[in-house]
Scaffold this motif. Structure first.
Motif, PDB file in Angstrom:
ATOM      1  N   GLN A 143       0.845  -1.208   0.000  1.00  0.00           N
ATOM      2  CA  GLN A 143       0.000   0.000   0.000  1.00  0.00           C
ATOM      3  C   GLN A 143       0.878   1.256   0.000  1.00  0.00           C
ATOM      4  O   GLN A 143       0.539   2.262  -0.627  1.00  0.00           O
ATOM      5  CB  GLN A 143      -1.065  -0.037   1.109  1.00  0.00           C
ATOM      6  CG  GLN A 143      -0.599   0.113   2.560  1.00  0.00           C
ATOM      7  CD  GLN A 143      -0.292   1.536   2.971  1.00  0.00           C
ATOM      8  OE1 GLN A 143      -0.859   2.475   2.399  1.00  0.00           O
ATOM      9  NE2 GLN A 143       0.626   1.703   3.913  1.00  0.00           N
ATOM     10  N   ALA A 144       2.024   1.194   0.669  1.00  0.00           N
ATOM     11  CA  ALA A 144       2.925   2.363   0.694  1.00  0.00           C
ATOM     12  C   ALA A 144       3.493   2.615  -0.705  1.00  0.00           C
ATOM     13  O   ALA A 144       3.504   3.767  -1.182  1.00  0.00           O
ATOM     14  CB  ALA A 144       4.065   2.128   1.694  1.00  0.00           C
ATOM     15  N   ALA A 145       3.921   1.552  -1.384  1.00  0.00           N
ATOM     16  CA  ALA A 145       4.476   1.711  -2.736  1.00  0.00           C
ATOM     17  C   ALA A 145       3.411   2.290  -3.670  1.00  0.00           C
ATOM     18  O   ALA A 145       3.696   3.165  -4.501  1.00  0.00           O
ATOM     19  CB  ALA A 145       4.979   0.366  -3.257  1.00  0.00           C
ATOM     20  N   GLY A 146       2.172   1.838  -3.488  1.00  0.00           N
ATOM     21  CA  GLY A 146       1.058   2.350  -4.296  1.00  0.00           C
ATOM     22  C   GLY A 146       0.866   3.844  -4.092  1.00  0.00           C
ATOM     23  O   GLY A 146       0.661   4.597  -5.052  1.00  0.00           O
ATOM     24  N   PHE A 151       1.431   9.406  -6.196  1.00  0.00           N
ATOM     25  CA  PHE A 151       1.849  10.810  -6.117  1.00  0.00           C
ATOM     26  C   PHE A 151       2.986  11.124  -7.085  1.00  0.00           C
ATOM     27  O   PHE A 151       3.489  12.240  -7.125  1.00  0.00           O
ATOM     28  CB  PHE A 151       2.245  11.180  -4.680  1.00  0.00           C
ATOM     29  CG  PHE A 151       1.056  11.338  -3.768  1.00  0.00           C
ATOM     30  CD1 PHE A 151       0.179  12.404  -3.929  1.00  0.00           C
ATOM     31  CD2 PHE A 151       0.800  10.416  -2.765  1.00  0.00           C
ATOM     32  CE1 PHE A 151      -0.936  12.555  -3.100  1.00  0.00           C
ATOM     33  CE2 PHE A 151      -0.312  10.551  -1.929  1.00  0.00           C
ATOM     34  CZ  PHE A 151      -1.189  11.617  -2.097  1.00  0.00           C
ATOM     35  N   GLY A 152       3.417  10.103  -7.835  1.00  0.00           N
ATOM     36  CA  GLY A 152       4.486  10.284  -8.817  1.00  0.00           C
ATOM     37  C   GLY A 152       5.802  10.693  -8.181  1.00  0.00           C
ATOM     38  O   GLY A 152       6.630  11.371  -8.797  1.00  0.00           O
ATOM     39  N   LYS A 153       6.006  10.274  -6.912  1.00  0.00           N
ATOM     40  CA  LYS A 153       7.248  10.656  -6.211  1.00  0.00           C
ATOM     41  C   LYS A 153       8.377   9.696  -6.572  1.00  0.00           C
ATOM     42  O   LYS A 153       8.114   8.517  -6.837  1.00  0.00           O
ATOM     43  CB  LYS A 153       7.031  10.549  -4.709  1.00  0.00           C
ATOM     44  CG  LYS A 153       6.205  11.651  -4.111  1.00  0.00           C
ATOM     45  CD  LYS A 153       6.357  11.554  -2.603  1.00  0.00           C
ATOM     46  CE  LYS A 153       5.321  12.334  -1.853  1.00  0.00           C
ATOM     47  NZ  LYS A 153       5.222  11.887  -0.472  1.00  0.00           N
ATOM     48  N   PRO A 154       9.647  10.162  -6.502  1.00  0.00           N
ATOM     49  CA  PRO A 154      10.753   9.214  -6.682  1.00  0.00           C
ATOM     50  C   PRO A 154      10.740   8.178  -5.547  1.00  0.00           C
ATOM     51  O   PRO A 154      10.374   8.510  -4.417  1.00  0.00           O
ATOM     52  CB  PRO A 154      12.013  10.077  -6.596  1.00  0.00           C
ATOM     53  CG  PRO A 154      11.574  11.475  -6.438  1.00  0.00           C
ATOM     54  CD  PRO A 154      10.104  11.531  -6.234  1.00  0.00           C
ATOM     55  N   ILE A 155      11.118   6.956  -5.874  1.00  0.00           N
ATOM     56  CA  ILE A 155      11.093   5.908  -4.841  1.00  0.00           C
ATOM     57  C   ILE A 155      12.360   6.007  -4.002  1.00  0.00           C
ATOM     58  O   ILE A 155      13.453   5.671  -4.460  1.00  0.00           O
ATOM     59  CB  ILE A 155      10.923   4.522  -5.484  1.00  0.00           C
ATOM     60  CG1 ILE A 155       9.555   4.490  -6.172  1.00  0.00           C
ATOM     61  CG2 ILE A 155      11.032   3.410  -4.441  1.00  0.00           C
ATOM     62  CD1 ILE A 155       9.242   3.258  -6.939  1.00  0.00           C
ATOM     63  N   THR A 156      12.196   6.509  -2.787  1.00  0.00           N
ATOM     64  CA  THR A 156      13.322   6.623  -1.864  1.00  0.00           C
ATOM     65  C   THR A 156      12.909   5.946  -0.558  1.00  0.00           C
ATOM     66  O   THR A 156      11.722   5.728  -0.326  1.00  0.00           O
ATOM     67  CB  THR A 156      13.641   8.097  -1.552  1.00  0.00           C
ATOM     68  OG1 THR A 156      12.467   8.676  -0.951  1.00  0.00           O
ATOM     69  CG2 THR A 156      14.014   8.869  -2.797  1.00  0.00           C
ATOM     70  N   ALA A 159      10.523   8.241   1.241  1.00  0.00           N
ATOM     71  CA  ALA A 159       9.165   8.303   0.673  1.00  0.00           C
ATOM     72  C   ALA A 159       8.361   7.073   1.093  1.00  0.00           C
ATOM     73  O   ALA A 159       7.174   7.180   1.436  1.00  0.00           O
ATOM     74  CB  ALA A 159       9.230   8.401  -0.842  1.00  0.00           C
ATOM     75  N   ILE A 160       8.997   5.910   1.098  1.00  0.00           N
ATOM     76  CA  ILE A 160       8.286   4.690   1.496  1.00  0.00           C
ATOM     77  C   ILE A 160       7.975   4.733   2.997  1.00  0.00           C
ATOM     78  O   ILE A 160       6.842   4.470   3.425  1.00  0.00           O
ATOM     79  CB  ILE A 160       9.082   3.432   1.097  1.00  0.00           C
ATOM     80  CG1 ILE A 160       9.084   3.337  -0.440  1.00  0.00           C
ATOM     81  CG2 ILE A 160       8.476   2.163   1.714  1.00  0.00           C
ATOM     82  CD1 ILE A 160       9.863   2.189  -1.020  1.00  0.00           C
ATOM     83  N   THR A 161       8.983   5.107   3.802  1.00  0.00           N
ATOM     84  CA  THR A 161       8.765   5.201   5.257  1.00  0.00           C
ATOM     85  C   THR A 161       7.571   6.096   5.560  1.00  0.00           C
ATOM     86  O   THR A 161       6.720   5.768   6.389  1.00  0.00           O
ATOM     87  CB  THR A 161      10.039   5.757   5.941  1.00  0.00           C
ATOM     88  OG1 THR A 161      11.105   4.855   5.649  1.00  0.00           O
ATOM     89  CG2 THR A 161       9.889   5.876   7.442  1.00  0.00           C
ATOM     90  N   ASP A 162       7.495   7.229   4.861  1.00  0.00           N
ATOM     91  CA  ASP A 162       6.421   8.202   5.125  1.00  0.00           C
ATOM     92  C   ASP A 162       5.045   7.687   4.698  1.00  0.00           C
ATOM     93  O   ASP A 162       4.031   8.199   5.169  1.00  0.00           O
ATOM     94  CB  ASP A 162       6.697   9.521   4.390  1.00  0.00           C
ATOM     95  CG  ASP A 162       7.899  10.245   4.974  1.00  0.00           C
ATOM     96  OD1 ASP A 162       8.326   9.884   6.082  1.00  0.00           O
ATOM     97  OD2 ASP A 162       8.422  11.167   4.312  1.00  0.00           O
ATOM     98  N   ALA A 163       5.027   6.719   3.783  1.00  0.00           N
ATOM     99  CA  ALA A 163       3.740   6.223   3.291  1.00  0.00           C
ATOM    100  C   ALA A 163       3.276   4.963   4.032  1.00  0.00           C
ATOM    101  O   ALA A 163       2.160   4.484   3.827  1.00  0.00           O
ATOM    102  CB  ALA A 163       3.857   5.929   1.797  1.00  0.00           C
ATOM    103  N   LEU A 164       4.129   4.427   4.894  1.00  0.00           N
ATOM    104  CA  LEU A 164       3.764   3.211   5.631  1.00  0.00           C
ATOM    105  C   LEU A 164       2.752   3.531   6.736  1.00  0.00           C
ATOM    106  O   LEU A 164       2.634   4.680   7.173  1.00  0.00           O
ATOM    107  CB  LEU A 164       5.023   2.568   6.244  1.00  0.00           C
ATOM    108  CG  LEU A 164       5.959   1.888   5.238  1.00  0.00           C
ATOM    109  CD1 LEU A 164       7.315   1.622   5.888  1.00  0.00           C
ATOM    110  CD2 LEU A 164       5.374   0.586   4.710  1.00  0.00           C
ATOM    111  N   ALA A 165       2.060   2.495   7.174  1.00  0.00           N
ATOM    112  CA  ALA A 165       0.987   2.696   8.159  1.00  0.00           C
ATOM    113  C   ALA A 165       1.515   3.147   9.521  1.00  0.00           C
ATOM    114  O   ALA A 165       0.742   3.618  10.354  1.00  0.00           O
ATOM    115  CB  ALA A 165       0.192   1.412   8.297  1.00  0.00           C
TER     116      ALA A 165
END
Ligand code: IPE
Ligand code: IPE
Ligand code: MG
Length: 246
Positions: A143-146, A151-156, A159-165
């Motif tokens: 879900q975080a990668a999605g 948001f079309g953000k670079p995968i860093t 960015a993943i940490t911030d999108a995790l639950a």
């Protein structure tokens, strides 16, 4: 050897062994889950006393749907009723509740109860209690990668940490699993990268304050190196930190 001097800020627990606790007493598995809830209540109070700031507990995994339907339904009911009953006490004790997991697939009663519990305790700050329910580390990463992709953000990493639950808390310092199994069972796959792991043979309903103190004592005896050497750690106590190479 230099060892960590501070107690854990964030403790994560795989509360395992409820079924075996019940079977040993010739009781239905659900009686073990009910006793597990008692143990959680005690553990929350103990964490507050020990100035732990974040407690993250695994209550129902993405894979637990594979259990017999009556156990799954029983667990859903237990959570819904516990929320209704326990939230006033959590409120009083300064606990802020977060639900962590996939809301899809949960009944309205359960998801409303979780949302109400979160809203009611939103101004508390003594202890953050993350209840991981219908949660799996792989679900979370997907879900975080999605979200990052949407948001079309670079995968860093950031960015993943911030999108995790669990983006609202730092990573767990101490990861405890009760019940004797030595596996992660899809819990906090990303966030446990540098957690100190502690496995207890005690079944979750038997995991009391002294068992928690033993886990914390084990944590305090560990040297957390985060990839560095022991010598660097003792040097860095009196030197400013070196920038991390890109
Ligand atoms: C953990 O206890 C609680 C949940 C998975 C909901 P178990 O129910 O897995 O207990 P054991 O491992 O069968 O003893
Ligand atoms: C992990 O325990 C999940 C929870 C404690 C909620 P399980 O009992 O489901 O794990 P496995 O099946 O033994 O790996
Ligand atoms: Mg189990």
């Amino acid at each position: 050897m230099s060892v960590s001097q501070e107690g854990p800020n964030h403790i994560a627990i795989v509360m395992d062994g409820n079924g075996r606790w019940a079977s040993k007493r010739l009781l239905p598995r659900l009686a073990g889950h009910r006793q597990g809830l008692e143990s959680l209540r005690r553990c929350i109070a103990a964490c507050i006393e020990r100035q732990v700031k974040v407690l993250t507990v695994f209550a129902f995994s993405s894979e637990n749907w594979k259990r017999p339907a009556d156990e799954v339904l029983g667990l859903m009911d237990l959570l819904a009723n516990a929320l209704a009953k326990e939230v006033p006490q959590l409120l009083k004790d300064g606990v802020r509740l977060y639900f962590v997991g996939d809301r899809q697939g949960l009944s309205k009663k359960v998801s409303d109860g979780l949302a109400q519990g979160e809203a009611a305790t939103a101004h508390n700050s003594r202890l953050v209690l993350n209840v991981c329910f219908n949660y799996g580390g792989r679900w979370d990463m997907v879900q975080a990668a999605g979200k990052v992709a949407a948001f079309g953000k670079p995968i860093t990493e950031q960015a993943i940490t911030d999108a995790l639950a669990l983006a609202h808390v730092s990573d767990p310092d101490l990861f405890i699993r009760t019940g004797g199994e030595m596996r992660l069972s899809n819990f906090l796959l990303w966030q446990a990268a540098y957690s100190e792991l502690y496995f207890s043979k005690k079944l979750w309903p038997d995991f009391d304050e002294s068992a928690l103190d033993q886990a914390i004592a084990a944590f305090l005896s560990r040297e957390r190196r985060f990839g560095m050497t022991s010598a660097q750690l003792s040097e860095s106590e009196d030197r400013p930190k070196l920038p991390r190479p890109k």
